[in-house]
Design an enzyme around this catalytic site. Structure first.
Site, PDB file in Angstrom:
ATOM      1  N   PHE A   1       1.268   5.003   0.878  1.00 58.67           N
ATOM      2  CA  PHE A   1       0.765   6.089   1.929  1.00 58.67           C
ATOM      3  C   PHE A   1       1.376   7.246   1.324  1.00 58.67           C
ATOM      4  O   PHE A   1       2.375   7.584   0.891  1.00 58.67           O
ATOM      5  CB  PHE A   1       0.909   5.726   3.209  1.00 58.67           C
ATOM      6  CG  PHE A   1       0.370   4.515   3.793  1.00 58.67           C
ATOM      7  CD1 PHE A   1      -0.871   4.738   4.490  1.00 58.67           C
ATOM      8  CD2 PHE A   1       0.921   3.288   3.589  1.00 58.67           C
ATOM      9  CE1 PHE A   1      -1.501   3.750   4.950  1.00 58.67           C
ATOM     10  CE2 PHE A   1       0.335   2.190   4.296  1.00 58.67           C
ATOM     11  CZ  PHE A   1      -0.982   2.364   4.769  1.00 58.67           C
TER      12      PHE A   1
ATOM     13  N   THR B   1       0.799  -1.266  -0.138  1.00 57.92           N
ATOM     14  CA  THR B   1       0.097   0.077   0.013  1.00 57.92           C
ATOM     15  C   THR B   1       0.668   1.165  -0.073  1.00 57.92           C
ATOM     16  O   THR B   1       1.719   1.281   0.732  1.00 57.92           O
ATOM     17  CB  THR B   1      -0.813  -0.030   1.262  1.00 57.92           C
ATOM     18  OG1 THR B   1      -1.856  -0.896   1.247  1.00 57.92           O
ATOM     19  CG2 THR B   1      -1.837   1.287   1.342  1.00 57.92           C
TER      20      THR B   1
END
Length: 374
Positions: free
Chosen positions: A279, A277
């Site tokens: 960020f 992921t």
């Protein structure tokens, strides 16, 4: 039919002529640039360009569409040259020149969505190990905390390698247009966490954030589990511990499982072993690190045929690598879109700062969102 070598010889000769003509045309474009600078005339004359392109397409006969594309690219390159001559985008240049380097992280507050043990919490800890972390309930509240100066920075997930973009966050980026001052690509491991009395055979229902459920779709299907969305993975772990249902488990990080006293029944649930992921760090203040290597911006485009392609031509001409394009409908304008774009580069490069300055003059609703290290 002619021999291939003869045809290629003709092509080579024509190419030599084209190169000479291209240089002459760019020299003329340069003269136009100085003329416009002296008289304060805008670089872009969309009406004239449209008229020329329509005429080119008509004269091009069976190659009309290709001729239009060729001349559209020539016009993009000519305009880029003229923008540099007239020193376009001075306001943006000044903003970038006065950007600061990242401050010391001690004594600052960083807002994140979720609770302790959430992936956003872990990302915030990695990026700001000495900061005070502020938990909020929604992505919107992360922006609100930064806007009210309750937090210096906010941490937000924007994309997962399996489940794709976090659309809500991109919508908020385009709404608020805060600066992006940092980023982190964090590997995400999902585990199945349940009460200590539960066994793997007991589990019928799994709770987690919709993104995590999507990232573990194959595992959930193969075990005939019923997915139930929760606000985030850590909330799923906390609620699993609180509800005390033997047939319920949370899909969460190992850290969240430990934080809420759950046992880990299985690990590596994610469909992609390299599940990651991305960020970002948002701020109301522009900070640019010396090693910044990624740039984000947003803009709308004129409702003109080929406008996106023509824009991308400029990036291609400079050898810049686009890594992300998102689009959203422009509110109140049918079939027009707001674009979010990431590319690798640094504003310390003269070519890059020139390109951004050009775009800031031509692109409606243009915003430079930041240059940061990822």
């Amino acid at each position: 039919m002619r021999d291939l070598s003869e045809i290629r010889a003709d092509i080579d000769a024509i190419d030599e002529e084209l190169i000479a003509l291209f240089k002459r045309r760019m020299d003329c474009a340069k003269e136009v640039g100085y003329y416009k600078k002296e008289r304060g005339i805008p670089v872009l004359n969309q009406q004239r360009e449209n008229e020329i392109l329509a005429e080119v397409q008509q004269k091009g006969g069976e190659y009309g569409a290709a001729a239009r594309l060729l001349f559209a690219n020539l016009m993009e390159l000519s305009r880029a040259l003229q923008h540099n001559i007239v020193c376009s985008g001075q306001a943006l240049r000044d903003t970038i020149t006065h950007a600061r380097e990242m401050p010391s992280v001690s004594g600052i507050t960083v807002a994140y969505q979720g609770i302790k043990g959430a992936n956003s919490y872990d990302a915030a800890r990695q990026l700001f190990p000495d900061a005070s972390l502020q938990s909020v309930k929604t992505f919107e509240e992360v922006f609100d905390a930064v806007d009210r100066r309750e937090a210096t920075f906010g941490i937000l997930p924007v994309e997962n390698s399996t489940a794709g973009s976090v659309s809500t966050v991109y919508d908020l980026i385009l709404k608020h247009r805060f600066y992006i001052v940092g980023a982190l690509d964090m590997p995400i491991e999902h585990c199945l966490a349940a009460l200590r009395q539960s066994t793997l055979e007991d589990i019928e229902i799994v709770w987690s954030h919709p993104q995590a459920l999507a990232q573990c779709e194959s595992y959930i299907a193969s075990h005939n589990l019923t997915p139930v969305p929760k606000a985030n993975t850590a909330v799923a772990a906390r609620d699993t511990a609180k509800e005390k249902r033997l047939n319920v488990a949370a899909i969460c990080s190992p850290n969240a499982a430990r934080e809420y006293g759950l046992q880990i029944l299985d690990t590596g649930l994610q469909d992609d072993a390299y599940n990651t992921t991305r960020f970002i760090v948002i701020s109301k203040q522009l900070y640019i690190a010396p090693d910044a290597n990624k740039i984000s911006l947003c803009f709308s485009l004129p409702h003109v045929k080929g406008s996106l392609y023509n824009l991308l031509c400029r990036f291609n001409s400079l050898g810049l690598n686009l890594t992300k394009i998102e689009s959203r409908p422009a509110k109140g304008r049918d079939f027009e879109y707001i674009f979010y774009l990431d590319f690798t580069g640094s504003v310390h490069s003269e070519n890059v700062i020139d390109l951004l300055s050009q775009l800031s003059e031509e692109m409606p609703e243009f915003s430079f969102l930041g240059n940061y290290h990822e």
